[in-house]
Design a protein around this motif. Structure first.
Motif, PDB file in Angstrom:
ATOM      1  N   GLU A 122      11.800 -58.342 -34.486  1.00 57.99           N
ATOM      2  CA  GLU A 122      10.772 -59.329 -34.766  1.00 57.99           C
ATOM      3  C   GLU A 122      11.354 -60.598 -35.354  1.00 57.99           C
ATOM      4  OE1 GLU A 122       7.938 -57.180 -37.102  1.00 57.99           O
ATOM      5  OE2 GLU A 122       7.443 -55.836 -35.462  1.00 57.99           O
ATOM      6  N   THR A 123      12.583 -60.929 -34.947  1.00 55.09           N
ATOM      7  CA  THR A 123      13.186 -62.166 -35.401  1.00 55.09           C
ATOM      8  C   THR A 123      13.540 -63.036 -34.200  1.00 55.09           C
ATOM      9  OG1 THR A 123      14.959 -63.176 -36.685  1.00 55.09           O
ATOM     10  CG2 THR A 123      15.511 -61.184 -35.478  1.00 55.09           C
ATOM     11  N   PHE A 124      13.512 -64.327 -34.388  1.00 52.46           N
ATOM     12  CA  PHE A 124      13.929 -65.253 -33.339  1.00 52.46           C
ATOM     13  C   PHE A 124      15.385 -65.616 -33.506  1.00 52.46           C
ATOM     14  CE2 PHE A 124      12.885 -67.804 -36.946  1.00 52.46           C
ATOM     15  CZ  PHE A 124      13.852 -68.790 -36.945  1.00 52.46           C
ATOM     16  N   ALA A 125      16.004 -65.191 -34.598  1.00 54.86           N
ATOM     17  CA  ALA A 125      17.350 -65.617 -34.956  1.00 54.86           C
ATOM     18  C   ALA A 125      18.393 -64.979 -34.048  1.00 54.86           C
ATOM     19  CB  ALA A 125      17.637 -65.283 -36.417  1.00 54.86           C
ATOM     20  N   GLY A 126      18.970 -65.753 -33.167  1.00 54.76           N
ATOM     21  CA  GLY A 126      20.041 -65.253 -32.320  1.00 54.76           C
ATOM     22  C   GLY A 126      21.225 -64.845 -33.172  1.00 54.76           C
ATOM     23  N   GLY A 127      21.857 -63.745 -32.832  1.00 48.91           N
ATOM     24  CA  GLY A 127      22.987 -63.267 -33.604  1.00 48.91           C
ATOM     25  C   GLY A 127      22.573 -62.435 -34.798  1.00 48.91           C
ATOM     26  N   ALA A 128      21.282 -62.363 -35.077  1.00 44.02           N
ATOM     27  CA  ALA A 128      20.840 -61.569 -36.216  1.00 44.02           C
ATOM     28  C   ALA A 128      19.998 -60.379 -35.781  1.00 44.02           C
ATOM     29  CB  ALA A 128      20.044 -62.424 -37.205  1.00 44.02           C
TER      30      ALA A 128
ATOM     31  N   SER B 294      29.702 -58.499 -30.613  1.00 45.61           N
ATOM     32  CA  SER B 294      30.990 -58.996 -30.111  1.00 45.61           C
ATOM     33  C   SER B 294      31.719 -59.792 -31.179  1.00 45.61           C
ATOM     34  CB  SER B 294      30.796 -59.836 -28.846  1.00 45.61           C
ATOM     35  OG  SER B 294      29.933 -60.929 -29.089  1.00 45.61           O
ATOM     36  N   GLU B 295      30.990 -60.535 -32.015  1.00 46.22           N
ATOM     37  CA  GLU B 295      31.652 -61.319 -33.042  1.00 46.22           C
ATOM     38  C   GLU B 295      32.203 -60.423 -34.148  1.00 46.22           C
ATOM     39  OE1 GLU B 295      31.202 -65.680 -34.896  1.00 46.22           O
ATOM     40  OE2 GLU B 295      29.377 -64.492 -34.880  1.00 46.22           O
ATOM     41  N   VAL B 296      31.465 -59.406 -34.532  1.00 44.25           N
ATOM     42  CA  VAL B 296      31.964 -58.467 -35.539  1.00 44.25           C
ATOM     43  C   VAL B 296      33.199 -57.743 -35.000  1.00 44.25           C
ATOM     44  CG1 VAL B 296      31.441 -56.406 -36.890  1.00 44.25           C
ATOM     45  CG2 VAL B 296      29.714 -58.190 -36.650  1.00 44.25           C
TER      46      VAL B 296
ATOM     47  N   VAL C 121      36.553 -64.750 -28.622  1.00 43.47           N
ATOM     48  CA  VAL C 121      35.865 -64.984 -29.888  1.00 43.47           C
ATOM     49  C   VAL C 121      36.828 -64.748 -31.053  1.00 43.47           C
ATOM     50  CG1 VAL C 121      33.967 -64.214 -31.373  1.00 43.47           C
ATOM     51  CG2 VAL C 121      33.603 -64.427 -28.918  1.00 43.47           C
ATOM     52  N   GLY C 122      37.756 -63.827 -30.870  1.00 42.43           N
ATOM     53  CA  GLY C 122      38.730 -63.534 -31.927  1.00 42.43           C
ATOM     54  C   GLY C 122      39.582 -64.718 -32.317  1.00 42.43           C
TER      55      GLY C 122
ATOM     56  N   ALA D  11      35.275 -58.835 -32.787  1.00 44.92           N
ATOM     57  CA  ALA D  11      36.358 -59.813 -32.744  1.00 44.92           C
ATOM     58  C   ALA D  11      36.944 -60.038 -34.135  1.00 44.92           C
ATOM     59  CB  ALA D  11      35.859 -61.125 -32.159  1.00 44.92           C
ATOM     60  N   ALA D  12      36.090 -60.087 -35.151  1.00 41.39           N
ATOM     61  CA  ALA D  12      36.581 -60.279 -36.517  1.00 41.39           C
ATOM     62  C   ALA D  12      37.482 -59.128 -36.942  1.00 41.39           C
ATOM     63  CB  ALA D  12      35.409 -60.421 -37.486  1.00 41.39           C
ATOM     64  N   VAL D  13      37.048 -57.913 -36.672  1.00 45.59           N
ATOM     65  CA  VAL D  13      37.856 -56.739 -37.028  1.00 45.59           C
ATOM     66  C   VAL D  13      39.176 -56.753 -36.257  1.00 45.59           C
ATOM     67  CG1 VAL D  13      37.967 -54.214 -36.911  1.00 45.59           C
ATOM     68  CG2 VAL D  13      35.867 -55.352 -37.670  1.00 45.59           C
ATOM     69  N   THR D  14      39.101 -57.025 -34.958  1.00 47.76           N
ATOM     70  CA  THR D  14      40.285 -57.021 -34.105  1.00 47.76           C
ATOM     71  C   THR D  14      41.296 -58.080 -34.516  1.00 47.76           C
ATOM     72  OG1 THR D  14      38.976 -56.186 -32.271  1.00 47.76           O
ATOM     73  CG2 THR D  14      41.063 -57.188 -31.704  1.00 47.76           C
ATOM     74  N   ALA D  15      40.808 -59.257 -34.890  1.00 43.92           N
ATOM     75  CA  ALA D  15      41.711 -60.362 -35.215  1.00 43.92           C
ATOM     76  C   ALA D  15      42.158 -60.373 -36.673  1.00 43.92           C
ATOM     77  CB  ALA D  15      41.039 -61.694 -34.882  1.00 43.92           C
TER      78      ALA D  15
END
Length: 125
Positions: A114-120, A70-72, A45-46, A74-78
Motif C-alpha cells: 500500500e505504498t507508492f514509494a518505489g524501492g520501498a 537488487s540494490e541490497v 548497481v554494485g 549489490a551492496a552486500v556483494t560490493a
C-alpha cells in the motif's frame, strides 16, 4: 526505449501483477530477466557501492530501501569483500511489510503493498 530497439509493455496495477505478464513473456522471448535475479544488473548497481567505499573508506553502516532487493544484493556483494565490518541495514515501508514479515517468519511471506514509494515495496518475487 525505441532508440535502443527496446519496447515497453505496461501491465497490471502493481509490480506483482506486472511480473505475472513478464513470466508469460519469458516463455515467448529468448531473453527476459527479473531485476533482482539478474547478475549483470546487480554487478552494475554494485559500482555505486564501490564509489561510496572509495569516498568513505571508513564507512561503518549503510541504510537501504528494500524493493526487489537488487540494490541490497549489490551492496552486500560490493561492500562486504572490501569492508567486512560494514553493517548493511535494509528498510521497508510499514505499509508494505512483506520483506520484514519474511525475515521475521523465516520464510517467504506476502502482504498488501500500500505504498507508492518505489524501492520501498518488497513483496517477494
Amino acid at each position: 526505449m525505441k532508440p535502443v530497439l527496446g519496447w515497453l509493455i505496461e501491465a497490471g496495477r502493481s509490480f506483482e501483477e506486472a511480473l505475472r505478464r513478464v513470466e508469460v513473456l519469458c516463455q515467448e522471448e529468448p531473453y527476459c530477466a527479473h531485476p533482482a535475479n539478474e547478475p549483470h544488473l546487480i554487478n552494475g548497481v554494485g559500482t555505486e557501492f564501490l564509489e561510496i567505499q572509495q569516498s568513505w573508506p571508513d564507512l561503518e553502516a549503510i541504510f537501504m530501501p528494500i524493493g526487489a532487493d537488487s540494490e541490497v544484493a549489490a551492496a552486500v556483494t560490493a561492500l562486504k569483500p572490501t569492508n567486512p565490518g560494514v553493517e548493511i541495514f535494509a528498510l521497508q515501508a510499514e505499509s508494505s511489510p512483506a520483506a520484514y514479515l519474511s525475515w521475521r517468519g523465516g520464510g517467504i511471506k506476502t502482504a498488501a503493498n500500500e505504498t507508492f514509494a518505489g524501492g520501498a515495496h518488497g513483496n517477494p518475487l
